[in-house]
Design a protein around this motif. Sequence first.
Motif, PDB file in Angstrom:
ATOM      1  N   PHE A 268      -3.500  -5.848  24.313  1.00  0.00           N
ATOM      2  CA  PHE A 268      -4.579  -6.916  23.872  1.00  0.00           C
ATOM      3  C   PHE A 268      -5.442  -6.494  22.860  1.00  0.00           C
ATOM      4  N   VAL A 269      -6.019  -5.438  22.702  1.00  0.00           N
ATOM      5  CA  VAL A 269      -6.898  -4.640  21.942  1.00  0.00           C
ATOM      6  C   VAL A 269      -6.290  -4.709  20.426  1.00  0.00           C
ATOM      7  N   ALA A 270      -5.051  -4.214  20.577  1.00  0.00           N
ATOM      8  CA  ALA A 270      -4.464  -3.978  19.290  1.00  0.00           C
ATOM      9  C   ALA A 270      -4.022  -5.319  18.804  1.00  0.00           C
ATOM     10  N   GLY A 271      -3.582  -6.331  19.300  1.00  0.00           N
ATOM     11  CA  GLY A 271      -3.559  -7.773  19.033  1.00  0.00           C
ATOM     12  C   GLY A 271      -4.669  -8.331  18.311  1.00  0.00           C
ATOM     13  N   LEU A 272      -5.805  -8.208  18.965  1.00  0.00           N
ATOM     14  CA  LEU A 272      -7.128  -8.795  18.664  1.00  0.00           C
ATOM     15  C   LEU A 272      -7.403  -7.922  17.081  1.00  0.00           C
ATOM     16  N   LEU A 273      -7.263  -6.788  17.217  1.00  0.00           N
ATOM     17  CA  LEU A 273      -7.602  -5.955  15.757  1.00  0.00           C
ATOM     18  C   LEU A 273      -6.702  -6.627  14.797  1.00  0.00           C
ATOM     19  N   ALA A 274      -5.472  -6.755  14.978  1.00  0.00           N
ATOM     20  CA  ALA A 274      -4.518  -7.375  13.770  1.00  0.00           C
ATOM     21  C   ALA A 274      -4.936  -8.615  13.392  1.00  0.00           C
ATOM     22  N   VAL A 275      -5.227  -9.712  14.335  1.00  0.00           N
ATOM     23  CA  VAL A 275      -5.607 -10.805  13.657  1.00  0.00           C
ATOM     24  C   VAL A 275      -7.171 -10.793  13.301  1.00  0.00           C
ATOM     25  N   LEU A 276      -7.854  -9.957  13.526  1.00  0.00           N
ATOM     26  CA  LEU A 276      -9.101  -9.788  12.807  1.00  0.00           C
ATOM     27  C   LEU A 276      -8.971  -9.170  11.725  1.00  0.00           C
ATOM     28  N   GLY A 277      -8.161  -8.203  11.456  1.00  0.00           N
ATOM     29  CA  GLY A 277      -7.725  -7.643  10.134  1.00  0.00           C
ATOM     30  C   GLY A 277      -7.218  -8.710   9.124  1.00  0.00           C
ATOM     31  N   ILE A 278      -6.429  -9.674   9.540  1.00  0.00           N
ATOM     32  CA  ILE A 278      -5.781 -10.288   8.788  1.00  0.00           C
ATOM     33  C   ILE A 278      -6.760 -11.384   8.441  1.00  0.00           C
ATOM     34  N   GLY A 279      -7.714 -11.818   8.954  1.00  0.00           N
ATOM     35  CA  GLY A 279      -8.891 -12.632   8.675  1.00  0.00           C
ATOM     36  C   GLY A 279      -9.756 -12.169   7.783  1.00  0.00           C
ATOM     37  N   LEU A 280      -9.966 -10.751   7.871  1.00  0.00           N
ATOM     38  CA  LEU A 280     -10.806 -10.186   6.964  1.00  0.00           C
ATOM     39  C   LEU A 280     -10.328  -9.958   5.626  1.00  0.00           C
ATOM     40  N   ILE A 281      -8.951  -9.484   5.692  1.00  0.00           N
ATOM     41  CA  ILE A 281      -8.280  -9.378   4.231  1.00  0.00           C
ATOM     42  C   ILE A 281      -8.376 -10.695   3.437  1.00  0.00           C
ATOM     43  N   GLU A 282      -7.825 -11.842   4.327  1.00  0.00           N
ATOM     44  CA  GLU A 282      -7.699 -13.089   3.616  1.00  0.00           C
ATOM     45  C   GLU A 282      -8.923 -13.411   2.977  1.00  0.00           C
ATOM     46  N   ARG A 283     -10.151 -13.423   3.578  1.00  0.00           N
ATOM     47  CA  ARG A 283     -11.595 -13.664   3.204  1.00  0.00           C
ATOM     48  C   ARG A 283     -12.112 -12.776   1.959  1.00  0.00           C
ATOM     49  N   ASN A 284     -11.479 -11.676   1.881  1.00  0.00           N
ATOM     50  CA  ASN A 284     -11.890 -10.751   0.792  1.00  0.00           C
ATOM     51  C   ASN A 284     -10.924 -10.335  -0.205  1.00  0.00           C
ATOM     52  N   SER A 285      -9.925 -11.222  -0.303  1.00  0.00           N
ATOM     53  CA  SER A 285      -8.616 -11.032  -1.303  1.00  0.00           C
ATOM     54  C   SER A 285      -8.423 -12.411  -1.746  1.00  0.00           C
ATOM     55  N   VAL A 286      -7.320 -12.266  -2.814  1.00  0.00           N
ATOM     56  CA  VAL A 286      -6.603 -13.715  -3.319  1.00  0.00           C
ATOM     57  C   VAL A 286      -5.396 -13.476  -2.934  1.00  0.00           C
ATOM     58  N   LEU A 287      -4.920 -12.739  -1.795  1.00  0.00           N
ATOM     59  CA  LEU A 287      -3.619 -12.892  -1.292  1.00  0.00           C
ATOM     60  C   LEU A 287      -3.438 -13.943  -0.432  1.00  0.00           C
ATOM     61  N   LYS A 288      -2.123 -14.570  -0.355  1.00  0.00           N
ATOM     62  CA  LYS A 288      -1.995 -15.517   0.487  1.00  0.00           C
ATOM     63  C   LYS A 288      -1.569 -15.390   1.756  1.00  0.00           C
ATOM     64  N   ASN A 289      -1.686 -16.244   2.872  1.00  0.00           N
ATOM     65  CA  ASN A 289      -1.629 -15.884   4.234  1.00  0.00           C
ATOM     66  C   ASN A 289      -0.349 -15.150   4.931  1.00  0.00           C
ATOM     67  N   ASP A 290       0.643 -15.705   4.193  1.00  0.00           N
ATOM     68  CA  ASP A 290       1.791 -15.085   4.632  1.00  0.00           C
ATOM     69  C   ASP A 290       2.108 -13.573   4.093  1.00  0.00           C
ATOM     70  N   ALA A 291       1.498 -13.393   2.864  1.00  0.00           N
ATOM     71  CA  ALA A 291       1.559 -11.833   2.309  1.00  0.00           C
ATOM     72  C   ALA A 291       0.692 -10.839   3.160  1.00  0.00           C
ATOM     73  N   VAL A 292      -0.735 -11.490   3.646  1.00  0.00           N
ATOM     74  CA  VAL A 292      -1.432 -10.758   4.277  1.00  0.00           C
ATOM     75  C   VAL A 292      -0.823 -10.357   5.929  1.00  0.00           C
ATOM     76  N   ILE A 293      -0.511 -11.422   6.371  1.00  0.00           N
ATOM     77  CA  ILE A 293       0.215 -11.236   7.589  1.00  0.00           C
ATOM     78  C   ILE A 293       1.321 -10.402   7.713  1.00  0.00           C
ATOM     79  N   GLY A 294       2.300 -10.478   6.622  1.00  0.00           N
ATOM     80  CA  GLY A 294       3.370  -9.416   6.485  1.00  0.00           C
ATOM     81  C   GLY A 294       2.829  -7.906   6.422  1.00  0.00           C
ATOM     82  N   VAL A 295       1.938  -7.603   5.488  1.00  0.00           N
ATOM     83  CA  VAL A 295       1.370  -6.193   5.490  1.00  0.00           C
ATOM     84  C   VAL A 295       0.870  -5.962   6.426  1.00  0.00           C
TER      85      VAL A 295
END
Length: 291
Positions: free
Chosen positions: A75-102
């Motif tokens: 559960f903690v790992a899953g939450l960290l992953a989605v929070l990481g996805i949100g953080l990268i999306e807000r602070n980069s020009v990368l699209k959602n699918d690229a961020v999720i894939g990385v």
Amino acid sequence: MLSESLLTLLAQPFSYAFMIKAMFGGAAVGALCGLLSCFVTLKGWSLLGDALSHSVVPGVAVAALAGGPFALGAFVAGLLAVLGIGLIERNSVLKNDAVIGVVFTAFFAAGLFIISVFPTNIRIQTILFGNLLGISTADLVQVAVIGVICIITFAVKWKDLLIYCFDPSHARAIGLNVSALHLLLLILLSLAAVAALQAVGALLVVAMLITPGATAQLLTQQFARMLFIAPLLAALACAGGAYVSYFLDGSTGGAIVVLQTVMFILALLFAPAKGILASRRRKALNREAAR
């Protein structure tokens, strides 16, 4: 005599406690994931569901090393992953699918690396493909607790979640806390991924979180009906997959997902309003009417 022998053979799985637990636990997990899959399908979060299913692996690995509960680590790992996805999306020009894939490949690879460097009593195959036939009473209790939490949450918030999934802008305009609803749905998805991990493993959790909702969407145009159809189909597929795997001596998780896929294909072909055959009939009728 032949019919009696056949009935005895078909009833054989029910004489084993582990099979009863597997079918009951699988049905419970399937119903939970089927309920959430409606929102995943509506929101268009299929790729995010895939990311969550893979991102729980390092959490399980760390929990195994620390001797803690696997569910908490996942559960903690899953939450960290989605929070990481949100953080990268807000602070980069990368699209959602690229961020999720990385992010999800990074988490998944980290989990495999941890398990290979620090061997534990947990097998990598169990994490990747699940072990529904080995589900314990404690696992059933865990699934029940997660299910109760999710059902209570949906009973209270399903209308708000529905508005948010349909149109976040409208939800914000009428005063709903969109950020809180977003986080709530992610938490529920993480909990469902944890519950399904035991049943089908990290590699197939994504099917549990997408296929039932996609199948239900083909069968009805009303979201309220989807909320009943998807859990029912998922529960039948999970219980049926466990039952069939007993006779075929094959992967239980694989059998479950194959059954779900068969249901999806049948709905895709024969759904009364949205099926391929119905669509072709309408087109043929329209051509005849245009002549």
